[in-house]
Design a protein around this motif. Structure first.
Motif, PDB file in Angstrom:
ATOM      1  N   ALA A 236       0.830  -1.206   0.000  1.00 53.40           N
ATOM      2  CA  ALA A 236       0.000   0.000   0.000  1.00 53.40           C
ATOM      3  C   ALA A 236       0.863   1.254   0.000  1.00 53.40           C
ATOM      4  CB  ALA A 236      -0.912   0.000   1.220  1.00 53.40           C
ATOM      5  N   ARG A 237       0.253   2.359  -0.390  1.00 52.48           N
ATOM      6  CA  ARG A 237       0.960   3.643  -0.339  1.00 52.48           C
ATOM      7  C   ARG A 237       1.114   4.113   1.101  1.00 52.48           C
ATOM      8  NH1 ARG A 237      -1.864   8.345  -3.503  1.00 52.48           N
ATOM      9  NH2 ARG A 237      -2.899   8.758  -1.511  1.00 52.48           N
ATOM     10  N   GLU A 238       0.045   3.890   1.892  1.00 57.29           N
ATOM     11  CA  GLU A 238       0.068   4.245   3.310  1.00 57.29           C
ATOM     12  C   GLU A 238      -0.794   3.242   4.067  1.00 57.29           C
ATOM     13  OE1 GLU A 238      -0.781   8.406   4.251  1.00 57.29           O
ATOM     14  OE2 GLU A 238      -0.450   8.929   2.130  1.00 57.29           O
ATOM     15  N   ALA A 239      -0.589   3.182   5.375  1.00 56.21           N
ATOM     16  CA  ALA A 239      -1.429   2.369   6.252  1.00 56.21           C
ATOM     17  C   ALA A 239      -1.579   3.123   7.566  1.00 56.21           C
ATOM     18  CB  ALA A 239      -0.816   0.991   6.485  1.00 56.21           C
ATOM     19  N   VAL A 259       6.143   0.430   4.630  1.00 54.99           N
ATOM     20  CA  VAL A 259       4.900   0.734   3.916  1.00 54.99           C
ATOM     21  C   VAL A 259       5.124   2.055   3.197  1.00 54.99           C
ATOM     22  CG1 VAL A 259       2.453   1.246   4.107  1.00 54.99           C
ATOM     23  CG2 VAL A 259       3.494  -0.464   5.618  1.00 54.99           C
ATOM     24  N   GLY A 260       4.977   2.058   1.883  1.00 59.73           N
ATOM     25  CA  GLY A 260       5.246   3.261   1.114  1.00 59.73           C
ATOM     26  C   GLY A 260       6.688   3.686   1.279  1.00 59.73           C
ATOM     27  N   ASP A 261       6.878   4.940   1.686  1.00 64.42           N
ATOM     28  CA  ASP A 261       8.224   5.475   1.873  1.00 64.42           C
ATOM     29  C   ASP A 261       8.787   5.166   3.255  1.00 64.42           C
ATOM     30  OD1 ASP A 261       8.206   6.598  -0.689  1.00 64.42           O
ATOM     31  OD2 ASP A 261       7.274   8.448   0.022  1.00 64.42           O
ATOM     32  N   GLY A 262       8.021   4.461   4.073  1.00 67.53           N
ATOM     33  CA  GLY A 262       8.502   4.123   5.405  1.00 67.53           C
ATOM     34  C   GLY A 262       8.395   5.247   6.410  1.00 67.53           C
ATOM     35  N   VAL A 263       7.636   6.295   6.062  1.00 66.26           N
ATOM     36  CA  VAL A 263       7.398   7.418   6.966  1.00 66.26           C
ATOM     37  C   VAL A 263       5.909   7.765   6.897  1.00 66.26           C
ATOM     38  CG1 VAL A 263       9.734   8.349   6.740  1.00 66.26           C
ATOM     39  CG2 VAL A 263       7.936   9.121   5.174  1.00 66.26           C
ATOM     40  N   PRO A 264       5.387   8.474   7.907  1.00 60.94           N
ATOM     41  CA  PRO A 264       3.972   8.873   7.844  1.00 60.94           C
ATOM     42  C   PRO A 264       3.677   9.628   6.557  1.00 60.94           C
ATOM     43  CG  PRO A 264       4.819   9.240  10.047  1.00 60.94           C
ATOM     44  CD  PRO A 264       6.001   8.863   9.193  1.00 60.94           C
ATOM     45  N   GLY A 265       2.594   9.226   5.877  1.00 63.45           N
ATOM     46  CA  GLY A 265       2.260   9.814   4.590  1.00 63.45           C
ATOM     47  C   GLY A 265       1.280  10.962   4.684  1.00 63.45           C
ATOM     48  N   PRO A 266       1.158  11.740   3.616  1.00 63.21           N
ATOM     49  CA  PRO A 266       0.277  12.917   3.626  1.00 63.21           C
ATOM     50  C   PRO A 266      -1.198  12.570   3.754  1.00 63.21           C
ATOM     51  CG  PRO A 266       1.122  12.502   1.411  1.00 63.21           C
ATOM     52  CD  PRO A 266       1.884  11.604   2.336  1.00 63.21           C
ATOM     53  N   GLY A 267      -1.618  11.434   3.201  1.00 63.76           N
ATOM     54  CA  GLY A 267      -3.021  11.060   3.311  1.00 63.76           C
ATOM     55  C   GLY A 267      -3.419  10.783   4.747  1.00 63.76           C
ATOM     56  N   THR A 268      -2.595  10.026   5.449  1.00 65.73           N
ATOM     57  CA  THR A 268      -2.873   9.719   6.848  1.00 65.73           C
ATOM     58  C   THR A 268      -2.817  10.985   7.693  1.00 65.73           C
ATOM     59  OG1 THR A 268      -1.948   7.500   6.578  1.00 65.73           O
ATOM     60  CG2 THR A 268      -2.126   8.353   8.826  1.00 65.73           C
ATOM     61  N   ASP A 269      -1.823  11.829   7.459  1.00 65.84           N
ATOM     62  CA  ASP A 269      -1.718  13.077   8.207  1.00 65.84           C
ATOM     63  C   ASP A 269      -2.957  13.947   8.002  1.00 65.84           C
ATOM     64  OD1 ASP A 269       0.751  12.353   9.171  1.00 65.84           O
ATOM     65  OD2 ASP A 269       1.893  13.608   7.777  1.00 65.84           O
ATOM     66  N   ARG A 270      -3.446  13.977   6.763  1.00 66.76           N
ATOM     67  CA  ARG A 270      -4.638  14.776   6.464  1.00 66.76           C
ATOM     68  C   ARG A 270      -5.857  14.230   7.201  1.00 66.76           C
ATOM     69  NH1 ARG A 270      -7.724  14.663   0.660  1.00 66.76           N
ATOM     70  NH2 ARG A 270      -9.351  16.219   1.109  1.00 66.76           N
ATOM     71  N   ILE A 271      -6.014  12.901   7.196  1.00 66.52           N
ATOM     72  CA  ILE A 271      -7.159  12.288   7.864  1.00 66.52           C
ATOM     73  C   ILE A 271      -7.078  12.511   9.369  1.00 66.52           C
ATOM     74  CG2 ILE A 271      -8.297  10.092   8.360  1.00 66.52           C
ATOM     75  CD1 ILE A 271      -7.400   9.201   5.516  1.00 66.52           C
ATOM     76  N   ARG A 272      -5.878  12.392   9.947  1.00 66.10           N
ATOM     77  CA  ARG A 272      -5.721  12.632  11.382  1.00 66.10           C
ATOM     78  C   ARG A 272      -6.096  14.076  11.741  1.00 66.10           C
ATOM     79  NH1 ARG A 272      -3.145  10.743  15.991  1.00 66.10           N
ATOM     80  NH2 ARG A 272      -2.392  12.410  17.382  1.00 66.10           N
ATOM     81  N   ALA A 273      -5.587  15.021  10.962  1.00 67.39           N
ATOM     82  CA  ALA A 273      -5.892  16.426  11.236  1.00 67.39           C
ATOM     83  C   ALA A 273      -7.382  16.697  11.128  1.00 67.39           C
ATOM     84  CB  ALA A 273      -5.106  17.322  10.274  1.00 67.39           C
TER      85      ALA A 273
END
Length: 285
Positions: A236-239, A259-273
């Motif tokens: 996956a791109r993010e999890a 997972v993806g780049d191995g760091v928190p991704g922008p999609g997850t950060d956006r959903i969290r915010a």
């Protein structure tokens, strides 16, 4: 200073709290619970937690009437008495005390306990660095939709994960991920779909999960409820994981692979915010 807790209708210092050694929550895990997050001194998604509580009580046949207890008032008073700005309120209701017997007693008076716990939720370290998880077989009972205190297996698996130097476990059944030790599991595909397992007896009907899916859909993110495999999660791109106190927490490694780049991704950060923003708009004080 000692915390003030609530036991069977009374507020008292934690060192004075007592339950019967015959309580069925102790002897049989014959109990349900809810955990409500507190941010800015207010309760997050309290009404949704109470709806799930009623469902869990009904599924186990525990004769407890939440309307007679003013549980919202009890939560509010505990938050106030403990000056809790950020953390959680834990609520547990057992079938009550009776001589030990596999047959559930009739007429037992349910036991009710609540306490607070101070925790960093908004700026939790895991949200910034992401979680590393391992996969393990899901050997729990098959009524995971009921929020019971039967948590030994998830506790064993999370403890094993921590002993291995990672953060948590994602459990697997028939090749597909069910959920984490205390959270729902989600992935974001390379084409931007948010994939999460549909509701059934196989997973807890997460309150944060439901809110996140609603907010994501409102924000124009395509949400698809279907099972997903370990292989899909790894590619996956993010999890991310969701729970009442973790909110939305990125998962950056599965079984040693990124997972993806191995760091928190922008999609997850956006959903969290988005989740935190909407939750703050709906706090109950």
């Amino acid at each position: 200073m000692s915390r003030i807790v609530h036991v069977n209708g009374s507020f008292l210092p934690e060192e004075s709290a007592r339950l019967s050694i015959f309580d069925r929550g102790l002897l049989f895990a014959d109990a349900v619970y809810e955990v409500t997050a507190v941010i800015d001194g207010g309760l997050v998604d309290f009404d949704a937690h109470q709806r799930r509580l009623r469902r869990s009580l009904g599924e186990l046949g525990i004769a407890f009437d939440p309307d007679a207890w003013d549980l919202l008032g009890v939560h509010r008073e505990l938050v106030q008495r403990n000056d809790l700005q950020e953390g959680l309120v834990y609520l547990q209701i057992s079938r009550g005390a009776a001589d030990r017997d596999f047959v559930q007693p009739t007429g037992a008076e349910p036991s009710v306990i609540l306490f607070t716990q101070s925790l960093p939720l908004l700026d939790a370290p895991a949200a910034a660095r992401g979680l590393r998880v391992i996969t393990r077989p899901d050997l729990r009972w098959h009524r995971r939709d009921i929020k019971t205190t039967q948590l030994l297996y998830p506790s064993m698996m999370k403890s094993a994960a921590v002993e291995m130097g990672v953060d948590d476990v994602w459990m697997v059944e028939n090749g597909d991920i069910t959920e984490g030790s205390s959270s729902n599991a989600h992935i974001i595909t390379v084409d931007g779909q948010l994939i999460t397992r549909p509701l059934s007896h196989d997973i807890l009907h997460g309150i944060t999960r439901a809110a996140v899916l609603d907010y994501a859909a409102e924000a124009g993110i395509e949400v698809v409820e279907r099972p997903f495999s370990v292989a899909e999660a790894r590619s996956a791109r993010e999890a991310f994981a969701t729970s009442a106190t973790a909110f939305v927490t990125p998962v950056v490694e599965i079984d040693g692979g990124p997972v993806g780049d191995g760091v928190p991704g922008p999609g997850t950060d956006r959903i969290r915010a988005l989740y935190i923003e909407r939750s703050r708009e709906r706090l109950q004080f």
